[in-house]
Motif scaffolding. Structure first.
Motif, PDB file in Angstrom:
ATOM      1  N   TYR A   1       0.892  -1.128   0.003  1.00 29.72           N
ATOM      2  CA  TYR A   1       0.050  -0.271  -0.141  1.00 29.72           C
ATOM      3  C   TYR A   1       0.842   1.285  -0.122  1.00 29.72           C
ATOM      4  O   TYR A   1       0.570   2.095  -0.835  1.00 29.72           O
TER       5      TYR A   1
ATOM      6  N   VAL B   1       1.417   3.787  -3.191  1.00 30.67           N
ATOM      7  CA  VAL B   1       1.152   5.380  -3.097  1.00 30.67           C
ATOM      8  C   VAL B   1       2.429   6.338  -3.451  1.00 30.67           C
ATOM      9  O   VAL B   1       2.357   7.292  -4.268  1.00 30.67           O
TER      10      VAL B   1
ATOM     11  N   THR C   1      -4.266   6.408  -4.756  1.00 31.70           N
ATOM     12  CA  THR C   1      -4.734   7.017  -3.760  1.00 31.70           C
ATOM     13  C   THR C   1      -4.609   6.782  -2.634  1.00 31.70           C
ATOM     14  O   THR C   1      -4.657   5.536  -2.201  1.00 31.70           O
ATOM     15  N   ALA C   2      -4.199   7.787  -1.692  1.00 26.85           N
ATOM     16  CA  ALA C   2      -3.891   7.292  -0.346  1.00 26.85           C
ATOM     17  C   ALA C   2      -5.077   8.003   0.436  1.00 26.85           C
ATOM     18  O   ALA C   2      -5.506   9.000   0.119  1.00 26.85           O
ATOM     19  N   THR C   3      -5.923   7.243   1.092  1.00 25.38           N
ATOM     20  CA  THR C   3      -7.065   7.871   1.932  1.00 25.38           C
ATOM     21  C   THR C   3      -7.010   7.624   3.350  1.00 25.38           C
ATOM     22  O   THR C   3      -6.150   6.684   3.823  1.00 25.38           O
ATOM     23  N   VAL C   4      -7.691   8.359   4.111  1.00 32.83           N
ATOM     24  CA  VAL C   4      -7.745   8.223   5.549  1.00 32.83           C
ATOM     25  C   VAL C   4      -8.259   6.639   5.782  1.00 32.83           C
ATOM     26  O   VAL C   4      -7.814   5.950   6.718  1.00 32.83           O
ATOM     27  N   THR C   5      -9.336   6.241   5.103  1.00 30.06           N
ATOM     28  CA  THR C   5      -9.504   4.794   5.233  1.00 30.06           C
ATOM     29  C   THR C   5      -8.552   3.866   5.189  1.00 30.06           C
ATOM     30  O   THR C   5      -8.312   2.827   6.179  1.00 30.06           O
ATOM     31  N   LYS C   6      -7.731   3.938   4.078  1.00 31.84           N
ATOM     32  CA  LYS C   6      -6.704   3.031   3.640  1.00 31.84           C
ATOM     33  C   LYS C   6      -5.663   2.953   4.680  1.00 31.84           C
ATOM     34  O   LYS C   6      -5.200   2.033   5.003  1.00 31.84           O
ATOM     35  N   THR C   7      -5.294   4.151   5.065  1.00 28.18           N
ATOM     36  CA  THR C   7      -4.278   4.347   5.877  1.00 28.18           C
ATOM     37  C   THR C   7      -4.457   3.925   7.111  1.00 28.18           C
ATOM     38  O   THR C   7      -3.698   3.314   7.898  1.00 28.18           O
TER      39      THR C   7
END
Length: 132
Positions: free
Chosen positions: A95, A99, A105-111
């Protein structure tokens, strides 16, 4: 003797994590670099024009195979319940590197998901406090 076995086991797990992470990244780069095609499109000209991309995919597949060999060696030295949680670290590495290198795309949810994976591994490996 058991400590030496554990060290070997963890070394094999780390090798598996590194190889599977690199394999994923190589496969991603190779596949996005090759144009969409059908089997009838594959000919000598196509192969010569996309040689580097095809070699990258082959190296990615080889990385998968080597990762599995490392995994099998790790299982000789470590119990499955110790080794298996560590493999999830590769999800986090893939991940983060996707990125960084592929501008995914880095999102808050993925992070947060990646952080929860690391937290889970840490919780599994925490040593319980001995009662005093």
């Amino acid at each position: 003797m058991e400590n030496k076995h554990n060290t070997r086991g963890y070394s094999w797990v780390i090798g598996s994590i590194v190889l599977i992470t690199l394999a994923q990244l190589l496969l991603k780069w190779g596949m996005v670099s090759i144009p969409l095609m059908s089997l009838s499109d594959i000919n000598f000209v196509f192969l010569t024009h996309h040689y580097i991309q095809l070699c990258t995919v082959i190296f990615g597949l080889l990385g998968y195979a080597l990762s599995m060999l490392c995994w099998l060696c790790a299982l000789r030295y470590l119990p499955l319940n110790q080794a298996y949680p560590l493999i999830s670290i590769s999800y986090v590495l893939v991940y983060l590197l996707a990125v960084a290198w592929f501008n995914e795309t880095a999102t808050v949810t993925k992070t947060l998901g990646a952080l929860f994976i690391l937290l889970g591994v840490w919780i599994i490996y925490m040593k319980p406090k001995k009662p005093s």
